[in-house]
Design a protein around this motif. Sequence first.
Motif, PDB file in Angstrom:
ATOM      1  N   SER A 121       0.815  -1.209   0.000  1.00 44.06           N
ATOM      2  CA  SER A 121       0.000   0.000   0.000  1.00 44.06           C
ATOM      3  C   SER A 121       0.854   1.267   0.000  1.00 44.06           C
ATOM      4  O   SER A 121       0.329   2.362   0.057  1.00 44.06           O
ATOM      5  CB  SER A 121      -0.921   0.002   1.216  1.00 44.06           C
ATOM      6  OG  SER A 121      -0.159  -0.055   2.393  1.00 44.06           O
ATOM      7  N   ARG A 150       3.302   4.197  -1.461  1.00 44.35           N
ATOM      8  CA  ARG A 150       3.337   4.889  -2.749  1.00 44.35           C
ATOM      9  C   ARG A 150       4.715   4.877  -3.389  1.00 44.35           C
ATOM     10  O   ARG A 150       4.850   4.738  -4.586  1.00 44.35           O
ATOM     11  CB  ARG A 150       2.877   6.331  -2.576  1.00 44.35           C
ATOM     12  CG  ARG A 150       1.435   6.425  -2.227  1.00 44.35           C
ATOM     13  CD  ARG A 150       1.006   7.859  -2.112  1.00 44.35           C
ATOM     14  NE  ARG A 150      -0.387   7.909  -1.680  1.00 44.35           N
ATOM     15  CZ  ARG A 150      -1.128   8.976  -1.765  1.00 44.35           C
ATOM     16  NH1 ARG A 150      -0.632  10.092  -2.236  1.00 44.35           N
ATOM     17  NH2 ARG A 150      -2.375   8.950  -1.360  1.00 44.35           N
ATOM     18  N   SER A 151       5.734   5.050  -2.595  1.00 41.04           N
ATOM     19  CA  SER A 151       7.090   5.152  -3.123  1.00 41.04           C
ATOM     20  C   SER A 151       7.623   3.782  -3.521  1.00 41.04           C
ATOM     21  O   SER A 151       7.429   2.789  -2.820  1.00 41.04           O
ATOM     22  CB  SER A 151       7.997   5.770  -2.061  1.00 41.04           C
ATOM     23  OG  SER A 151       9.334   5.685  -2.452  1.00 41.04           O
TER      24      SER A 151
END
Length: 46
Positions: free
Chosen positions: A13, A15-16
């Motif tokens: 989950s 983002r990076s």
Amino acid sequence: MARVKKLLRGTLSLRSKTTQISKIYAMIKTLHKLTGLGMPKTKAIF
């Protein structure tokens, strides 16, 4: 094994991309450690 899969969960989950990779490496390291704990210790007898 089901407990390990439930514990680690296969979702990313974050983002990076670098944090996702870090999480994957942590999961793999944990899985290897748990697998190693279940291996019997053997010794060659001659």
